[in-house]
Design a protein around this motif. Structure first.
Motif, PDB file in Angstrom:
ATOM      1  N   ASP A   1      14.244  15.110   8.239  1.00 31.31           N
ATOM      2  CA  ASP A   1      15.645  14.883   8.164  1.00 31.31           C
ATOM      3  C   ASP A   1      16.346  16.088   9.247  1.00 31.31           C
ATOM      4  O   ASP A   1      15.769  17.157   9.141  1.00 31.31           O
ATOM      5  CB  ASP A   1      16.561  15.168   7.127  1.00 31.31           C
ATOM      6  N   TYR A   2      17.204  15.762  10.002  1.00 28.05           N
ATOM      7  CA  TYR A   2      17.972  16.890  10.789  1.00 28.05           C
ATOM      8  C   TYR A   2      19.260  17.167  10.042  1.00 28.05           C
ATOM      9  O   TYR A   2      19.825  16.437   9.772  1.00 28.05           O
ATOM     10  CB  TYR A   2      18.506  16.140  12.108  1.00 28.05           C
ATOM     11  N   TYR A   3      19.161  18.519   9.784  1.00 24.74           N
ATOM     12  CA  TYR A   3      20.187  19.102   8.835  1.00 24.74           C
ATOM     13  C   TYR A   3      20.778  20.274   9.095  1.00 24.74           C
ATOM     14  O   TYR A   3      20.029  21.067   9.948  1.00 24.74           O
ATOM     15  CB  TYR A   3      19.506  19.137   7.337  1.00 24.74           C
ATOM     16  N   CYS A   4      22.007  20.768   8.381  1.00 25.31           N
ATOM     17  CA  CYS A   4      22.380  21.873   8.447  1.00 25.31           C
ATOM     18  C   CYS A   4      22.576  22.695   7.032  1.00 25.31           C
ATOM     19  O   CYS A   4      22.843  22.022   6.349  1.00 25.31           O
ATOM     20  CB  CYS A   4      23.924  21.636   9.127  1.00 25.31           C
ATOM     21  N   MET A   5      22.117  23.583   6.998  1.00 26.43           N
ATOM     22  CA  MET A   5      22.222  24.627   5.813  1.00 26.43           C
ATOM     23  C   MET A   5      23.138  25.830   6.220  1.00 26.43           C
ATOM     24  O   MET A   5      23.076  26.262   7.304  1.00 26.43           O
ATOM     25  CB  MET A   5      20.651  25.115   5.171  1.00 26.43           C
ATOM     26  N   ALA A   6      23.704  26.034   4.829  1.00 27.43           N
ATOM     27  CA  ALA A   6      24.504  27.050   5.081  1.00 27.43           C
ATOM     28  C   ALA A   6      24.933  27.949   3.801  1.00 27.43           C
ATOM     29  O   ALA A   6      24.685  27.592   2.805  1.00 27.43           O
ATOM     30  CB  ALA A   6      25.799  26.619   5.734  1.00 27.43           C
ATOM     31  N   TRP A   7      25.313  29.248   3.982  1.00 30.11           N
ATOM     32  CA  TRP A   7      25.879  29.953   2.882  1.00 30.11           C
ATOM     33  C   TRP A   7      27.381  30.170   2.916  1.00 30.11           C
ATOM     34  O   TRP A   7      27.875  30.433   3.963  1.00 30.11           O
ATOM     35  CB  TRP A   7      25.264  31.440   2.952  1.00 30.11           C
TER      36      TRP A   7
ATOM     37  N   GLU B   1      20.326  25.616  11.659  1.00 32.80           N
ATOM     38  CA  GLU B   1      19.968  24.434  11.994  1.00 32.80           C
ATOM     39  C   GLU B   1      18.426  24.133  11.759  1.00 32.80           C
ATOM     40  O   GLU B   1      17.884  25.078  11.359  1.00 32.80           O
ATOM     41  CB  GLU B   1      20.136  24.111  13.688  1.00 32.80           C
ATOM     42  N   SER B   2      18.035  22.875  11.774  1.00 34.27           N
ATOM     43  CA  SER B   2      16.820  22.592  11.485  1.00 34.27           C
ATOM     44  C   SER B   2      15.793  23.202  12.562  1.00 34.27           C
ATOM     45  O   SER B   2      14.646  23.433  11.842  1.00 34.27           O
ATOM     46  CB  SER B   2      16.410  20.736  11.853  1.00 34.27           C
ATOM     47  N   ASP B   3      15.943  23.581  13.548  1.00 30.01           N
ATOM     48  CA  ASP B   3      15.406  24.248  14.650  1.00 30.01           C
ATOM     49  C   ASP B   3      15.287  25.681  14.404  1.00 30.01           C
ATOM     50  O   ASP B   3      14.519  26.519  14.978  1.00 30.01           O
ATOM     51  CB  ASP B   3      15.623  23.893  16.048  1.00 30.01           C
ATOM     52  N   GLY B   4      16.171  26.187  13.406  1.00 25.20           N
ATOM     53  CA  GLY B   4      16.065  27.846  13.119  1.00 25.20           C
ATOM     54  C   GLY B   4      17.262  28.348  13.768  1.00 25.20           C
ATOM     55  O   GLY B   4      17.410  29.611  13.744  1.00 25.20           O
ATOM     56  N   THR B   5      18.043  27.848  14.642  1.00 24.15           N
ATOM     57  CA  THR B   5      19.329  28.099  15.107  1.00 24.15           C
ATOM     58  C   THR B   5      20.087  28.754  14.087  1.00 24.15           C
ATOM     59  O   THR B   5      20.443  28.022  13.397  1.00 24.15           O
ATOM     60  CB  THR B   5      19.856  27.361  16.233  1.00 24.15           C
ATOM     61  N   ALA B   6      20.621  30.066  14.260  1.00 24.07           N
ATOM     62  CA  ALA B   6      21.597  30.676  13.396  1.00 24.07           C
ATOM     63  C   ALA B   6      22.845  30.771  13.868  1.00 24.07           C
ATOM     64  O   ALA B   6      23.017  31.057  15.134  1.00 24.07           O
ATOM     65  CB  ALA B   6      20.726  31.895  12.698  1.00 24.07           C
ATOM     66  N   ASN B   7      23.822  30.678  12.943  1.00 21.41           N
ATOM     67  CA  ASN B   7      25.274  30.967  13.519  1.00 21.41           C
ATOM     68  C   ASN B   7      25.859  31.852  12.288  1.00 21.41           C
ATOM     69  O   ASN B   7      25.457  31.814  10.976  1.00 21.41           O
ATOM     70  CB  ASN B   7      26.005  29.892  13.412  1.00 21.41           C
ATOM     71  N   TYR B   8      26.794  32.953  12.623  1.00 21.09           N
ATOM     72  CA  TYR B   8      27.168  33.794  11.871  1.00 21.09           C
ATOM     73  C   TYR B   8      28.907  33.970  11.801  1.00 21.09           C
ATOM     74  O   TYR B   8      29.168  33.903  13.159  1.00 21.09           O
ATOM     75  CB  TYR B   8      26.819  35.078  12.056  1.00 21.09           C
ATOM     76  N   ALA B   9      29.447  34.089  10.733  1.00 20.92           N
ATOM     77  CA  ALA B   9      31.063  34.500  10.879  1.00 20.92           C
ATOM     78  C   ALA B   9      30.831  35.898  11.121  1.00 20.92           C
ATOM     79  O   ALA B   9      29.929  36.873  10.870  1.00 20.92           O
ATOM     80  CB  ALA B   9      31.583  34.311   9.395  1.00 20.92           C
TER      81      ALA B   9
END
Length: 126
Positions: free
Chosen positions: A31-37, A53-61
């Protein structure tokens, strides 16, 4: 049915570290997914702090950038949040969330996520 379960919360002094874990079950690794905290302090809105992201790309506040690191172990189906240089204002209940969609380069709002853990408390004292 996707299920998430957090662990790793606790009490720590300012400047300390904690690592949260979130075990994810019931989804296909293809599955193509987004996981978050997310986190929510008493009397405040739920705040998105990191996504991956599924590919490991991370985003931060901005509030956690440079201090927190989101990561995942696909083989174990575990999402992590490494929290360093903790501050008193990081005190909150922390939640992991997932949705079968992309994060689109940011931390999506809570309304974009359909799957949630039960939360784990993090308390940072001065």
């Amino acid at each position: 049915q996707v299920q998430l379960a957090e662990s790793g919360g606790g009490s720590v002094q300012a400047g300390g570290s904690l690592r949260l874990s979130c075990v994810v079950s019931g989804y296909s690794s293809s599955d193509y997914y987004c996981m978050a905290w997310f986190r929510q302090a008493p009397g405040k809105e739920r705040e998105g702090i990191a996504s991956i992201e599924s590919d490991g790309t991370a985003n931060y506040a901005d509030s956690v950038k440079g201090r927190f690191t989101i990561s995942k172990d696909d083989a174990k189906s575990i999402l992590y949040l490494q929290m360093n240089s903790l501050k008193v204002e990081d005190t909150a209940t922390y939640y992991c969330a997932a949705e079968i969609r992309g994060c689109l380069g940011w931390v999506p709002p809570p309304s974009d996520f359909g799957y949630w853990g039960q939360g784990t408390q993090v308390t940072v004292s001065s």
